[in-house]
Design an enzyme around this catalytic site. Sequence first.
Site, mmCIF file in Angstrom:
data_model
loop_
_atom_site.group_PDB
_atom_site.id
_atom_site.type_symbol
_atom_site.label_atom_id
_atom_site.label_comp_id
_atom_site.label_asym_id
_atom_site.label_seq_id
_atom_site.Cartn_x
_atom_site.Cartn_y
_atom_site.Cartn_z
ATOM 1 N N ASP A 184 0.790 -1.018 0.075
ATOM 2 C CA ASP A 184 -0.144 -0.024 0.066
ATOM 3 C C ASP A 184 0.878 1.233 0.136
ATOM 4 O O ASP A 184 0.456 2.169 0.638
ATOM 5 C CB ASP A 184 -1.097 0.084 1.221
ATOM 6 C CG ASP A 184 -1.947 1.003 1.203
ATOM 7 O OD1 ASP A 184 -2.259 1.536 -0.129
ATOM 8 O OD2 ASP A 184 -2.475 1.310 2.159
ATOM 9 N N CYS A 214 -25.689 -12.772 -1.925
ATOM 10 C CA CYS A 214 -25.427 -11.964 -0.883
ATOM 11 C C CYS A 214 -25.190 -10.675 -1.349
ATOM 12 O O CYS A 214 -24.373 -10.215 -2.156
ATOM 13 C CB CYS A 214 -24.520 -12.457 0.073
ATOM 14 S SG CYS A 214 -24.188 -11.692 1.498
ATOM 15 N N CYS A 260 -23.077 -6.371 2.501
ATOM 16 C CA CYS A 260 -22.213 -5.366 2.318
ATOM 17 C C CYS A 260 -22.781 -4.073 1.843
ATOM 18 O O CYS A 260 -22.688 -3.049 2.214
ATOM 19 C CB CYS A 260 -20.888 -5.659 1.703
ATOM 20 S SG CYS A 260 -20.854 -6.105 0.165
ATOM 21 N N CYS A 315 -23.974 -0.637 4.347
ATOM 22 C CA CYS A 315 -23.203 0.874 4.203
ATOM 23 C C CYS A 315 -24.026 1.743 4.705
ATOM 24 O O CYS A 315 -25.114 2.043 4.346
ATOM 25 C CB CYS A 315 -22.425 0.832 2.744
ATOM 26 S SG CYS A 315 -21.610 2.208 2.554
ATOM 27 N N CYS A 336 -17.906 7.189 1.000
ATOM 28 C CA CYS A 336 -17.373 6.092 1.946
ATOM 29 C C CYS A 336 -16.904 6.808 3.402
ATOM 30 O O CYS A 336 -16.013 7.825 3.209
ATOM 31 C CB CYS A 336 -16.182 5.442 1.291
ATOM 32 S SG CYS A 336 -15.463 4.055 2.171
ATOM 33 N N CYS A 347 -13.898 2.660 8.992
ATOM 34 C CA CYS A 347 -15.233 2.063 9.046
ATOM 35 C C CYS A 347 -15.120 0.685 8.663
ATOM 36 O O CYS A 347 -14.744 0.118 7.516
ATOM 37 C CB CYS A 347 -16.204 2.517 8.201
ATOM 38 S SG CYS A 347 -18.019 1.845 8.090
#
Length: 365
Positions: A147, A204, A207, A211, A227, A254
């Site tokens: 990252d 599914c 998610c 949110c 976000c 989050c």
Amino acid sequence: MPLSATPQSLDASNLRDWLDGQALALGFHGVRITDTHLGPAAERLQEWLADGRHGQMEYMQRHAQLRSNPELLVPGTVRVICVSMNYLPPETDFDAEWQRLEDPTQAVVSIYARGRDYHKVLRNRLQEFAKLIEERIGKLGYRVFTDSAPLMEVELARKAGLGWRGKHTLLLNRESGSTFFLGEILVDVPLPIGQEIEVHCGTCTSCIDVCPTKAITAPYQLDARRCISYLIIENPDAIPVEFRKAMGNRVYGCDDCQLICPWNKFAKRSQLPDFAKRNGLGQATLLQLWSWTEEEFEQRHEGSAIRRIGYSRWRRNLAVAMGNALANGVEVSAIAEALSAALPSADHLVTEHIEWALGQKARSA
């Protein structure tokens, strides 16, 4: 001196077993290899950027070409060794995490950020891993990343076979859910590559449904501008008013889309002490964190990923959460007094959020 690579040293089955063993000994939980060709993913990145869904993350746009082609980032690269490292501390309880989100007095910090900065942890181990590989197969050119460079990390890991892309856009696998960090070693040796694995999300949509700001606009589509993690961490400006109530008591990151994901029921715990919570970040209240001076913030977050947002953004985030607590009629006097006392010395960014927060008290009265 290491020997040059030989057909035997690059044999897929022998190398596969050896890599697995070395990776596990270094604290990694998965290792796979892929080539540098990203195909349609590079086109999707360009579309995402063109739509402005990256918000103020200008570095995404600035390095888009490098991000789409590892060979441009490190000339000579022909393979990417992708690794994963689980980060859930042993005591992590998802039910308890949901309960903390329901308590307006608590300050919720994303699980991954409660311990030591993962960049430091992975980078050192990746360097060691690369040296071991060089000793095994012979001289190679390499660079390690976690990252920390314009790389499409999740896409490379997916292509290598470390997991599949969930509808929240994070990587998922059967053994660790999505609670792991990713790292890469770019090498100039044509190591045998792995196979992609099937998607196992089925119908599914947990998610997407959970949110708080509807940032997952469709399966596999994320608008960073909505976000909460982006708004709290990457966004340098004021938190848009329309998202402040949805932030609740989250002050750094989050986890909702991960907490709700059925695959995280199987997430393995990490035994690495680096990822254990520090400074009480698993149970701290808003008032406790608000009481920190700038010096205490710098000292307590030394070696933490949180430190990079700086004291002003930290206070901005806390002020929003405290405003939401006031709106819920929680610890009204103590929170209002703490906010008011900070006004005279607050900078412009924090002042605006304190004033908004105090306004929530008036609305709840």
